[in-house]
Design a protein around this motif. Structure first.
Motif, PDB file in Angstrom:
ATOM      1  N   ALA A 144      52.958 -55.218 -34.743  1.00  0.00           N
ATOM      2  CA  ALA A 144      52.790 -53.763 -34.815  1.00  0.00           C
ATOM      3  C   ALA A 144      53.992 -53.045 -34.204  1.00  0.00           C
ATOM      4  CB  ALA A 144      51.506 -53.350 -34.102  1.00  0.00           C
ATOM      5  N   ALA A 145      54.558 -53.581 -33.116  1.00  0.00           N
ATOM      6  CA  ALA A 145      55.733 -52.967 -32.492  1.00  0.00           C
ATOM      7  C   ALA A 145      56.938 -53.011 -33.431  1.00  0.00           C
ATOM      8  CB  ALA A 145      56.060 -53.670 -31.177  1.00  0.00           C
ATOM      9  N   SER A 146      57.109 -54.128 -34.138  1.00  0.00           N
ATOM     10  CA  SER A 146      58.208 -54.225 -35.102  1.00  0.00           C
ATOM     11  C   SER A 146      58.034 -53.221 -36.234  1.00  0.00           C
ATOM     12  CB  SER A 146      58.288 -55.646 -35.668  1.00  0.00           C
ATOM     13  OG  SER A 146      58.903 -56.520 -34.752  1.00  0.00           O
ATOM     14  N   ALA A 147      56.800 -53.079 -36.703  1.00  0.00           N
ATOM     15  CA  ALA A 147      56.540 -52.118 -37.773  1.00  0.00           C
ATOM     16  C   ALA A 147      56.722 -50.686 -37.283  1.00  0.00           C
ATOM     17  CB  ALA A 147      55.132 -52.319 -38.320  1.00  0.00           C
ATOM     18  N   LEU A 148      56.354 -50.429 -36.035  1.00  0.00           N
ATOM     19  CA  LEU A 148      56.567 -49.101 -35.453  1.00  0.00           C
ATOM     20  C   LEU A 148      58.060 -48.784 -35.423  1.00  0.00           C
ATOM     21  CD1 LEU A 148      55.585 -46.578 -33.939  1.00  0.00           C
ATOM     22  CD2 LEU A 148      55.563 -47.948 -31.838  1.00  0.00           C
ATOM     23  N   ALA A 149      58.865 -49.749 -35.010  1.00  0.00           N
ATOM     24  CA  ALA A 149      60.314 -49.556 -35.018  1.00  0.00           C
ATOM     25  C   ALA A 149      60.834 -49.356 -36.440  1.00  0.00           C
ATOM     26  CB  ALA A 149      61.009 -50.749 -34.373  1.00  0.00           C
ATOM     27  N   SER A 150      60.304 -50.126 -37.376  1.00  0.00           N
ATOM     28  CA  SER A 150      60.722 -50.013 -38.775  1.00  0.00           C
ATOM     29  C   SER A 150      60.440 -48.616 -39.331  1.00  0.00           C
ATOM     30  CB  SER A 150      60.007 -51.071 -39.621  1.00  0.00           C
ATOM     31  OG  SER A 150      60.422 -51.009 -40.964  1.00  0.00           O
ATOM     32  N   TYR A 151      59.360 -48.009 -38.876  1.00  0.00           N
ATOM     33  CA  TYR A 151      59.014 -46.640 -39.300  1.00  0.00           C
ATOM     34  C   TYR A 151      60.160 -45.673 -38.994  1.00  0.00           C
ATOM     35  CZ  TYR A 151      56.740 -42.085 -39.266  1.00  0.00           C
ATOM     36  OH  TYR A 151      56.426 -40.758 -39.482  1.00  0.00           O
ATOM     37  N   PHE A 152      60.848 -45.908 -37.881  1.00  0.00           N
ATOM     38  CA  PHE A 152      61.960 -45.044 -37.488  1.00  0.00           C
ATOM     39  C   PHE A 152      63.303 -45.535 -38.014  1.00  0.00           C
ATOM     40  CE2 PHE A 152      58.822 -44.360 -34.067  1.00  0.00           C
ATOM     41  CZ  PHE A 152      58.738 -42.969 -34.085  1.00  0.00           C
ATOM     42  N   VAL A 182      61.510 -57.755 -27.221  1.00  0.00           N
ATOM     43  CA  VAL A 182      61.227 -58.826 -26.266  1.00  0.00           C
ATOM     44  C   VAL A 182      59.786 -58.761 -25.778  1.00  0.00           C
ATOM     45  CG1 VAL A 182      63.610 -59.019 -25.490  1.00  0.00           C
ATOM     46  CG2 VAL A 182      62.045 -57.507 -24.257  1.00  0.00           C
ATOM     47  N   GLY A 183      59.061 -57.716 -26.182  1.00  0.00           N
ATOM     48  CA  GLY A 183      57.669 -57.562 -25.760  1.00  0.00           C
ATOM     49  C   GLY A 183      57.572 -56.718 -24.506  1.00  0.00           C
ATOM     50  N   HIS A 184      56.450 -56.006 -24.368  1.00  0.00           N
ATOM     51  CA  HIS A 184      56.288 -55.104 -23.236  1.00  0.00           C
ATOM     52  C   HIS A 184      54.815 -54.980 -22.903  1.00  0.00           C
ATOM     53  CE1 HIS A 184      56.742 -51.193 -21.018  1.00  0.00           C
ATOM     54  NE2 HIS A 184      57.807 -51.828 -20.607  1.00  0.00           N
ATOM     55  N   ALA A 185      54.521 -54.869 -21.603  1.00  0.00           N
ATOM     56  CA  ALA A 185      53.128 -54.819 -21.158  1.00  0.00           C
ATOM     57  C   ALA A 185      52.389 -53.593 -21.682  1.00  0.00           C
ATOM     58  CB  ALA A 185      53.073 -54.854 -19.632  1.00  0.00           C
ATOM     59  N   LEU A 186      53.119 -52.518 -21.966  1.00  0.00           N
ATOM     60  CA  LEU A 186      52.464 -51.339 -22.536  1.00  0.00           C
ATOM     61  C   LEU A 186      51.835 -51.665 -23.892  1.00  0.00           C
ATOM     62  CD1 LEU A 186      53.690 -47.704 -22.566  1.00  0.00           C
ATOM     63  CD2 LEU A 186      52.981 -48.757 -24.707  1.00  0.00           C
ATOM     64  N   GLU A 187      52.530 -52.493 -24.667  1.00  0.00           N
ATOM     65  CA  GLU A 187      52.005 -52.880 -25.978  1.00  0.00           C
ATOM     66  C   GLU A 187      50.692 -53.641 -25.827  1.00  0.00           C
ATOM     67  OE1 GLU A 187      56.625 -53.490 -27.418  1.00  0.00           O
ATOM     68  OE2 GLU A 187      55.213 -55.151 -27.608  1.00  0.00           O
ATOM     69  N   ASP A 188      50.634 -54.521 -24.827  1.00  0.00           N
ATOM     70  CA  ASP A 188      49.411 -55.280 -24.579  1.00  0.00           C
ATOM     71  C   ASP A 188      48.262 -54.366 -24.165  1.00  0.00           C
ATOM     72  OD1 ASP A 188      50.497 -57.950 -24.965  1.00  0.00           O
ATOM     73  OD2 ASP A 188      51.583 -57.611 -23.104  1.00  0.00           O
ATOM     74  N   LEU A 189      48.544 -53.422 -23.254  1.00  0.00           N
ATOM     75  CA  LEU A 189      47.506 -52.516 -22.774  1.00  0.00           C
ATOM     76  C   LEU A 189      46.982 -51.639 -23.905  1.00  0.00           C
ATOM     77  CD1 LEU A 189      45.895 -51.482 -20.338  1.00  0.00           C
ATOM     78  CD2 LEU A 189      47.745 -49.823 -19.933  1.00  0.00           C
ATOM     79  N   ALA A 190      47.891 -51.117 -24.727  1.00  0.00           N
ATOM     80  CA  ALA A 190      47.475 -50.287 -25.853  1.00  0.00           C
ATOM     81  C   ALA A 190      46.636 -51.086 -26.846  1.00  0.00           C
ATOM     82  CB  ALA A 190      48.699 -49.688 -26.553  1.00  0.00           C
TER      83      ALA A 190
END
Length: 319
Positions: A116-124, A299-307
């Motif tokens: 999902a984070a990669s796709a979020l970046a791809s959106y931009f 590289v991954g981030h704890a915010l992504e896990d919490l969300a």
């Protein structure tokens, strides 16, 4: 004491809508109230397989709302035991009372939020009309990355490469009912110059994406290479691209795709365009032209896990 919910792999696999999860991550990156300390990253020897394993502890707090910590091991040689390289759990807390609300299976959580984070970046960062994709790697992330990118762009054709062609063919077979075609290929060079989006999720220590093959307008999504001595893209890829990262906190320190070019003088820290915090809050812009080549390093981030934990917790509670 409140019952602690057990949210397992099956629930996460069967209840993920990538467009929703991407939006949950976007909201998380827009929220400047979340506290995220630098994650603990501990390599430890694993002499039985003659390779290091890694222990990751990733905490995050949204004060008076929720909190969580992910405890994960990464064992690159787990293929020998027919096990995924990532194992772990996520503990989701009530941030006010400190009680545990849920325990989530971390491998699936990690795979989904990473895609999902990669796709979020791809959106931009990718062109809005991007319709073709090359997936490099055949691990657990591959299918999810393909689905996630297809949730934000009109993907029609996907090509999959892996060191084992049979694994690439298995991914094509698993996605045969999607709204896009998927084909296994024998070499990266067959399609790398033609596709709109290149996503790479491997544990390679040597580059697989070479800048000499890249063409104007492409977007490169680098998801693997989580150590300083690993990299998926070569120096030329970095030098001819606009570079973005998920967070400056981890992105500048943990992956060879960024650390090695910085140490060699090929990439200046100040030349990195933005991270997901800046993109999602509209403090920085992403792609600026149709011809720009963009690179996103995750590289991954704890915010992504919490969300993501909050997303699955709410889905589970509302069943």
């Amino acid at each position: 004491m409140e019952n602690i919910l057990q949210i397992d792999t099956d629930f996460i696999e069967n209840n993920t809508v990538f467009s929703e999860l991407i939006e949950a991550l976007k909201n998380g990156f827009c929220n400047n109230k979340t506290l995220i300390p630098m994650r603990h990253h501990h390599d430890f020897p694993n002499p039985e397989v003659n390779a290091d394993s890694t222990l990751l502890l990733m905490p995050a707090w949204n004060p008076s709302k929720d909190a969580g910590v992910k405890i994960v091991t990464v064992s690159p040689e787990n293929g020998k035991f027919k096990l995924p390289s990532i194992q772990g759990t996520y503990i989701y807390f009530d941030a006010v009372k400190g009680s545990i609300k849920a325990i989530l299976e971390a491998k699936s959580l990690t795979v989904k939020r990473t895609a999902a984070a990669s796709a979020l970046a791809s959106y931009f960062l990718s062109r809005k009309d991007s319709s073709s994709m090359l997936m490099i790697g055949t691990g657990a992330l591959s299918i999810n990355l393909i689905k996630a990118h297809a949730a934000v762009r009109p993907i029609k054709q996907v090509f999959v490469w892996g060191r084992n062609i049979e694994k690439a063919q298995a991914i094509a077979s698993a996605l045969k009912h999607e709204n896009f075609s998927v084909k296994a290929i024998k070499s990266i060079e067959e399609k790398i110059a033609e596709v709109d989006i290149i996503s790479s999720a491997t544990l390679s220590k040597t580059p697989l994406v070479f800048g000499k093959y890249l063409n104007p307008g492409q977007h490169i999504d680098l998801v693997g290479a989580y150590k300083k001595d690993m990299r998926e893209a070569d120096d030329k890829t970095i030098s001819k691209s606009s570079v973005f990262i998920d967070t400056f906190q981890g992105g500048l320190k943990e992956s060879g795709d960024i650390v090695i070019p910085i140490n060699k003088g090929i990439l200046n820290k100040e030349a990195i365009k933005a991270d997901l915090f800046q993109l999602c809050s509209n403090n920085k812009i992403g792609r600026t032209s149709e011809n720009e080549i963009t690179v996103f390093k995750s590289v991954g981030h704890a915010l992504e896990d919490l969300a993501a934990a909050g997303y699955y917790y709410n889905k589970f509670k509302n069943e």
